[in-house]
Scaffold this active site. Structure first.
Site, PDB file in Angstrom:
ATOM      1  N   HIS A 118      -5.221  -5.249   0.316  1.00  0.00           N
ATOM      2  CA  HIS A 118      -5.315  -6.633   0.798  1.00  0.00           C
ATOM      3  C   HIS A 118      -6.772  -7.102   0.824  1.00  0.00           C
ATOM      4  CE1 HIS A 118      -1.606  -5.193   3.114  1.00  0.00           C
ATOM      5  NE2 HIS A 118      -1.131  -6.172   2.365  1.00  0.00           N
TER       6      HIS A 118
ATOM      7  N   GLN B 214      13.030 -12.124   3.328  1.00  0.00           N
ATOM      8  CA  GLN B 214      12.941 -11.215   2.176  1.00  0.00           C
ATOM      9  C   GLN B 214      13.401  -9.806   2.516  1.00  0.00           C
ATOM     10  OE1 GLN B 214       8.570 -11.956   1.845  1.00  0.00           O
ATOM     11  NE2 GLN B 214       8.441  -9.789   1.303  1.00  0.00           N
TER      12      GLN B 214
ATOM     13  N   GLN C 186      -1.219  -6.693  -8.297  1.00  0.00           N
ATOM     14  CA  GLN C 186      -0.455  -6.095  -9.391  1.00  0.00           C
ATOM     15  C   GLN C 186       0.534  -5.055  -8.861  1.00  0.00           C
ATOM     16  OE1 GLN C 186      -0.450  -6.855 -12.654  1.00  0.00           O
ATOM     17  NE2 GLN C 186       1.210  -5.363 -12.743  1.00  0.00           N
TER      18      GLN C 186
ATOM     19  N   LEU D 167      -1.925   2.024  -2.455  1.00  0.00           N
ATOM     20  CA  LEU D 167      -1.938   1.653  -1.037  1.00  0.00           C
ATOM     21  C   LEU D 167      -0.775   0.716  -0.749  1.00  0.00           C
ATOM     22  CD1 LEU D 167      -5.724   1.043  -0.266  1.00  0.00           C
ATOM     23  CD2 LEU D 167      -4.377   3.132  -0.062  1.00  0.00           C
TER      24      LEU D 167
HETATM   25  P1  AMP Z   1       2.226  -7.202   1.421  1.00  0.00           P
HETATM   26  O1  AMP Z   1       1.469  -7.370   2.687  1.00  0.00           O
HETATM   27  O2  AMP Z   1       2.637  -5.789   1.143  1.00  0.00           O
HETATM   28  O3  AMP Z   1       3.342  -8.212   1.261  1.00  0.00           O
HETATM   29  O4  AMP Z   1       1.196  -7.536   0.259  1.00  0.00           O
HETATM   30  C1  AMP Z   1       0.451  -8.717   0.261  1.00  0.00           C
HETATM   31  C2  AMP Z   1      -0.277  -8.841  -1.054  1.00  0.00           C
HETATM   32  O5  AMP Z   1      -1.120  -7.706  -1.217  1.00  0.00           O
HETATM   33  C3  AMP Z   1       0.670  -8.859  -2.260  1.00  0.00           C
HETATM   34  O6  AMP Z   1       0.160  -9.778  -3.228  1.00  0.00           O
HETATM   35  C4  AMP Z   1       0.615  -7.450  -2.749  1.00  0.00           C
HETATM   36  O7  AMP Z   1       0.892  -7.322  -4.132  1.00  0.00           O
HETATM   37  C5  AMP Z   1      -0.849  -7.106  -2.465  1.00  0.00           C
HETATM   38  N1  AMP Z   1      -1.018  -5.654  -2.387  1.00  0.00           N
HETATM   39  C6  AMP Z   1      -0.293  -4.763  -1.652  1.00  0.00           C
HETATM   40  N2  AMP Z   1      -0.710  -3.501  -1.886  1.00  0.00           N
HETATM   41  C7  AMP Z   1      -1.718  -3.594  -2.799  1.00  0.00           C
HETATM   42  C8  AMP Z   1      -2.558  -2.634  -3.463  1.00  0.00           C
HETATM   43  N3  AMP Z   1      -2.436  -1.327  -3.229  1.00  0.00           N
HETATM   44  N4  AMP Z   1      -3.472  -3.094  -4.338  1.00  0.00           N
HETATM   45  C9  AMP Z   1      -3.593  -4.422  -4.593  1.00  0.00           C
HETATM   46  N5  AMP Z   1      -2.840  -5.381  -4.001  1.00  0.00           N
HETATM   47  C10 AMP Z   1      -1.916  -4.963  -3.123  1.00  0.00           C
END
Ligand code: AMP
Length: 293
Positions: free
Chosen positions: A37, A61, A151, A187
């Site tokens: 993030h 979701q 990604q 991550l």
């Molecule tokens: P989330 O909080 O898991 O819904 O993720 C929020 C944003 O962070 C989304 O656009 C995810 O794709 C991105 N994200 C989550 N994990 C990673 C990671 N390891 N590397 C890059 N972006 C991430």
């Protein structure tokens, strides 16, 4: 950096920033922030003048029986990390601010949401309906110039790009590389659920993707062969949901690696934790003389 709860506060802060000549970036998250993030916030900081981070565990979701209640909620720590990474505003709405009583409108992207995680036998298209609905809403509240996604959630990024193009959202979608731990594990906020002994099987997902990448780059053109070898890399304790190769742009099935970028995507359970990961590979073009037809 201010932490706000309401749409009105977000709109007021964005208006002031815009009046001051800033462009607006947004980083949508479900919180429990990690380096993945923070890399998105850093990218937003580089490209836009006013960076909004949203933290919202979006109930629409999550399917019945998924981890909505257990999902980690660490707002104070998130605010510290977002501030230290250069965010200007953190928006953490309560659920009723996003979904007031009587809420009944949804945004749905067809086709792309019915494969991979969207297959009805897996998370299903309803998962993406929840994602596109909440992202459309936050685009309407924040009115960003650029929105930053990871990604890591490759299908989500493709679906959101489709939604933004189809519905004429005046926003650029910027997709940033997956951030990994030193052992290769992508991550994820859900990694917090992994028991120490589950780390070994979890890490083997990335190994399988690396293997697939190496074979495709070396000119292996048969997806079945590549995926069989990749599958053999998975450690004991990995309960595979899918390992597939699809066209990286439209997620269509790939019968042969023929030069177009390929998304190799995996989803699996390790214990109670559902993990996803992926890699995008540019196949080596097959020389014309070597093609069979
Ligand atoms: P989330 O909080 O898991 O819904 O993720 C929020 C944003 O962070 C989304 O656009 C995810 O794709 C991105 N994200 C989550 N994990 C990673 C990671 N390891 N590397 C890059 N972006 C991430």
């Amino acid at each position: 950096m201010n932490v706000v709860r309401t749409k009105d506060e977000v709109r007021a802060a964005v208006r002031t920033a815009r009046d001051g000549g800033s462009t607006i970036g947004v980083v949508p998250t479900m919180g429990a922030l990690h380096e993945g993030h923070l890399a998105l916030i850093g990218a937003a900081r580089e490209r836009t003048g006013f960076v909004v981070v949203t933290v919202f565990v979006n109930p629409t979701q999550f399917a019945e029986g998924e981890d909505l209640d257990a999902y980690p909620r660490t707002l104070e720590r998130d605010a510290e990390l977002a501030r230290a990474s250069g965010a200007d505003l953190l928006w953490s709405p309560p659920p009723e601010e996003v979904y007031p009583a009587g809420f009944s409108s949804f945004v749905e992207v067809a086709d792309l949401t019915e494969v991979l995680c969207g297959d009805p036998a897996r998370r299903g298209p309803e998962h993406f309906r929840g994602v596109t609905t909440v992202v459309a809403k936050l685009f309407n509240v924040v009115s960003p110039d650029i929105a930053f996604f990871g990604q890591k959630d490759a299908q989500q990024a493709v679906v959101i790009q489709r939604m933004a193009a189809d519905l004429d959202f005046p926003v650029e979608i910027s997709v940033q590389p997956t951030v990994r731990d030193a052992d290769g594990l992508a991550l994820s906020s859900r990694n917090a659920y992994l028991a120490p002994e589950e780390r070994v099987p979890a890490v083997s997902l990335n190994r399988a993707l690396d293997r697939a990448r190496a074979l495709i780059e070396s000119g292996q053109s048969d997806p079945d062969e590549v995926l069989a070898v990749a599958r053999a890399e998975l450690a004991e304790g990995v309960e595979l949901e899918y390992l597939e190769a699809r066209d990286a742009e439209d997620l269509s099935a790939v019968e042969s690696f023929n030069g177009r970028p390929v998304l190799v995507a995996i989803a699996a359970r390790v214990g109670k934790t559902r993990l996803i990961d992926n890699t995008i590979v540019q196949p080596t073009p097959v020389p014309v003389a070597a093609r069979r037809n």
